[in-house]
Write a protein that holds these residues in place. Structure first.
Motif, PDB file in Angstrom:
ATOM      1  N   TYR A  73       0.835  -1.052  -0.219  1.00 25.50           N
ATOM      2  CA  TYR A  73       0.005  -0.218   0.028  1.00 25.50           C
ATOM      3  C   TYR A  73       0.776   1.111  -0.181  1.00 25.50           C
ATOM      4  N   HIS A  74       1.147   1.871  -1.195  1.00 31.60           N
ATOM      5  CA  HIS A  74       1.777   3.141  -1.122  1.00 31.60           C
ATOM      6  C   HIS A  74       1.469   4.231  -2.154  1.00 31.60           C
ATOM      7  N   PRO A  75       1.321   5.365  -1.997  1.00 32.27           N
ATOM      8  CA  PRO A  75       0.927   6.422  -3.176  1.00 32.27           C
ATOM      9  C   PRO A  75       1.505   6.079  -4.354  1.00 32.27           C
ATOM     10  N   SER A  76       2.720   5.749  -4.482  1.00 32.18           N
ATOM     11  CA  SER A  76       3.626   5.512  -5.737  1.00 32.18           C
ATOM     12  C   SER A  76       3.055   4.335  -6.476  1.00 32.18           C
ATOM     13  N   VAL A  77       2.157   3.378  -6.022  1.00 31.52           N
ATOM     14  CA  VAL A  77       2.114   2.229  -6.544  1.00 31.52           C
ATOM     15  C   VAL A  77       1.493   2.260  -7.820  1.00 31.52           C
ATOM     16  N   SER A  78       1.963   1.570  -8.918  1.00 31.08           N
ATOM     17  CA  SER A  78       1.711   1.575 -10.307  1.00 31.08           C
ATOM     18  C   SER A  78       1.692   0.325 -10.952  1.00 31.08           C
ATOM     19  N   LYS A 104       3.108  -9.987  -7.636  1.00 38.71           N
ATOM     20  CA  LYS A 104       3.042  -8.944  -6.783  1.00 38.71           C
ATOM     21  C   LYS A 104       1.652  -8.327  -6.691  1.00 38.71           C
ATOM     22  N   GLY A 105       1.491  -7.382  -5.811  1.00 44.97           N
ATOM     23  CA  GLY A 105       0.307  -6.866  -5.812  1.00 44.97           C
ATOM     24  C   GLY A 105       0.506  -5.367  -5.258  1.00 44.97           C
ATOM     25  N   GLY A 106      -0.516  -4.493  -5.280  1.00 44.80           N
ATOM     26  CA  GLY A 106      -0.380  -3.290  -4.736  1.00 44.80           C
ATOM     27  C   GLY A 106      -1.766  -2.383  -4.754  1.00 44.80           C
ATOM     28  N   VAL A 107      -1.925  -1.561  -4.002  1.00 48.43           N
ATOM     29  CA  VAL A 107      -3.121  -0.584  -4.035  1.00 48.43           C
ATOM     30  C   VAL A 107      -2.392   0.886  -4.047  1.00 48.43           C
ATOM     31  N   THR A 108      -2.859   1.743  -4.890  1.00 40.15           N
ATOM     32  CA  THR A 108      -2.169   3.253  -4.944  1.00 40.15           C
ATOM     33  C   THR A 108      -3.055   3.975  -3.641  1.00 40.15           C
ATOM     34  N   VAL A 109      -2.510   3.935  -2.677  1.00 40.88           N
ATOM     35  CA  VAL A 109      -3.034   4.626  -1.399  1.00 40.88           C
ATOM     36  C   VAL A 109      -1.984   5.026  -0.311  1.00 40.88           C
ATOM     37  N   ASN A 110      -2.415   6.267   0.413  1.00 42.84           N
ATOM     38  CA  ASN A 110      -1.486   6.511   1.451  1.00 42.84           C
ATOM     39  C   ASN A 110      -2.104   5.775   2.690  1.00 42.84           C
ATOM     40  N   TYR A 146       3.968  -1.238   3.976  1.00 39.21           N
ATOM     41  CA  TYR A 146       2.851  -0.865   4.741  1.00 39.21           C
ATOM     42  C   TYR A 146       1.619  -1.661   4.685  1.00 39.21           C
ATOM     43  N   THR A 147       1.954  -3.075   4.452  1.00 41.26           N
ATOM     44  CA  THR A 147       0.841  -4.228   5.058  1.00 41.26           C
ATOM     45  C   THR A 147       1.499  -4.883   6.047  1.00 41.26           C
ATOM     46  N   ASN A 148       0.638  -5.618   6.800  1.00 37.73           N
ATOM     47  CA  ASN A 148       0.908  -6.184   7.989  1.00 37.73           C
ATOM     48  C   ASN A 148       0.387  -7.580   8.083  1.00 37.73           C
ATOM     49  N   PRO A 149       0.541  -8.265   9.264  1.00 37.22           N
ATOM     50  CA  PRO A 149      -0.312  -9.618   9.588  1.00 37.22           C
ATOM     51  C   PRO A 149      -1.937  -9.124   9.821  1.00 37.22           C
ATOM     52  N   MET A 150      -2.137  -8.131  10.554  1.00 33.60           N
ATOM     53  CA  MET A 150      -3.601  -7.765  10.524  1.00 33.60           C
ATOM     54  C   MET A 150      -4.272  -7.730   9.178  1.00 33.60           C
TER      55      MET A 150
END
Length: 428
Positions: A73-78, A104-110, A146-150
């Motif tokens: 999870y990061h603002p720069s994810v593309s 791999k995966g990601g979400v563009t978010v802060n 910015y991702t975790n076990p929860m």
């Protein structure tokens, strides 16, 4: 994120292909990701408004097994960034001989701007969107930036709700109470530590005479700092996203970690019981840290930290890449000319995916290992593959990064060729 990130990542193969035993068919297959998915994730915010977030999942190759890779999870994810990371994961899994492909995966978010309820809605919405794209035998997500076990627990729970059956093996890096593995939270750092301890003696570099600077004091960087500190290395600088601290005499890592856990920042302090004293130190930027005159430089933050722009400032003797892709291919060439050894990410940070594999195995068998068993298996795997890559480096007189890619390419080539190549079909 530059559109050329994937192109730059692909350049890592150019040198390795000269030494790898791999068919033209296999090379052609590895030029492109197997499949990519872009999704929109609608999230009802706490104030009642609706926001749409972009999400991605790329499965680069699954010849050797299900796709495997984290979600960030990061603002720069593309899409370009996620595809590059999936590419690296493909070679990482092959380099340490795991029965996985790369994803791999990601979400563009802060995520720092979201409440906990909003974060949960986003996480469950992401799984809703990609549920048909993942699975224990298809593609297995894990934690990343910015991702975790929860969050992994939410992923597993949401996937299980959708499929109406408990499916712990769909995600790794989960809380222990939901089927996680002991040792997973420290695995990346532990794996890097085993690589450092295996290679440094080859350079006659004893721990007590070794200074270290670590860029990135998140999960991996902080745990690695502790392991190195306890082993006698002198940690002189650490930094997080807000900046860093430097003390020539060395830092008291346990005290700094306690301070960051409570104050959410870095301060060079020494604590004895409940009494803490600030020690003399300099405040420095992440860029300044990279240019320190130390023995070991450990980039443990994000990709593209060492580039053509700042590579001439690097004074460290050895660079151990705990982050994914922290050094550009152009910078790599200059570092080689300067005689600086670079130990590549696809080996150094492979401890995380290795223990993710252990977690997946435990979930599928229903038999769970002790922390001692996990660490013993991890150490055996990391030391064994490090020595094999070192042997390839010596055999061909090439750098460690090229040797690691040669090692991975040979395994990928063998698996891809087992499905048939031009030579096979032409009977040659």
């Amino acid at each position: 994120m530059s559109e050329s990130l994937f192109a730059d990542a692909s350049k890592r193969l150019e040198q390795a292909l000269k030494y790898a035993n791999i068919s033209e068919d296999a090379i052609e297959r590895l030029k492109y990701p197997k499949t990519s998915l872009t999704v929109s994730i609608p999230v009802r915010m706490d104030n009642g408004s609706l926001r749409i977030f972009k999400g991605y999942r790329v499965r680069y190759d699954d010849t050797r097994g299900p796709g495997k890779g984290g979600v960030r999870y990061h603002p720069s994810v593309s899409l370009d960034e996620v595809q590059s990371l999936a590419f690296w994961m493909t070679f990482k899994c092959a380099a340490v001989n795991l029965p996985f492909g790369g994803a791999k995966g990601g979400v563009t978010v802060n995520p720092k701007e979201l409440s906990r309820l909003e974060l949960e809605r986003l996480s469950r919405g992401y799984i809703d969107a990609i549920a048909d794209f993942i699975g224990p035998d298809i593609d297995i997500p894990a934690p990343d930036v910015y991702t975790n076990p929860m969050i992994m627990g939410w992923y597993m729970d949401q996937y299980s709700i959708i499929h109406r059956q408990l499916t712990p093996a769909v995600v790794t890096g989960k809380p222990l109470s939901l089927g996680g593995s002991l040792g997973r939270d420290t695995a990346t750092a532990a794996g890097a530590f085993y690589v450092i301890e295996t290679l440094m003696p080859k350079f006659d570099q004893p721990a007590q005479n070794t200074t270290v600077a670590i860029q990135g004091f998140g999960n991996a960087g902080a745990h690695l700092a502790t392991l190195l500190y306890n082993a006698g290395y002198k940690i002189v600088a650490v930094s997080d996203s807000k900046g860093g601290v430097y003390a020539k005499k060395g830092l008291d890592i346990p005290s700094i970690r306690r301070f960051k856990d409570t104050q959410k920042g870095l301060q060079a302090i020494y604590c004895e019981d409940s009494v803490c004293n600030v020690v003399e130190h300099e405040v420095l930027s992440n860029e300044d840290l990279l240019g320190l005159d130390v023995d070991l430089l450990i980039p443990a933050a994000l990709e593209n930290q060492i580039t053509e722009t700042n590579v001439h400032n690097i004074k460290a003797k050895y660079i151990f890449e705990v982050a994914n892709g922290p050094t550009t291919s152009a910078a790599d060439k200059i570092l080689a000319e300067k005689g600086i050894y670079v130990f590549p990410d696809i080996l150094v940070n492979a401890g995380g995916v290795t223990v993710s594999y252990f977690e997946w195995v435990q979930n599928r068998s229903g038999l769970y290992w002790t922390l001692e068993e996990v660490n013993q298996r991890l150490k055996q795997k990391m030391v064994e593959e490090t020595l094999k890559i070192w042997q390839i480096k010596q055999e061909f007189s090439i750098n460690l990064r090229t040797a690691a890619y040669v090692h991975a390419l040979n395994r990928l080539g063998e698996a891809l060729s087992a499905k048939g190549t031009r030579d096979y079909y032409l009977g040659s």
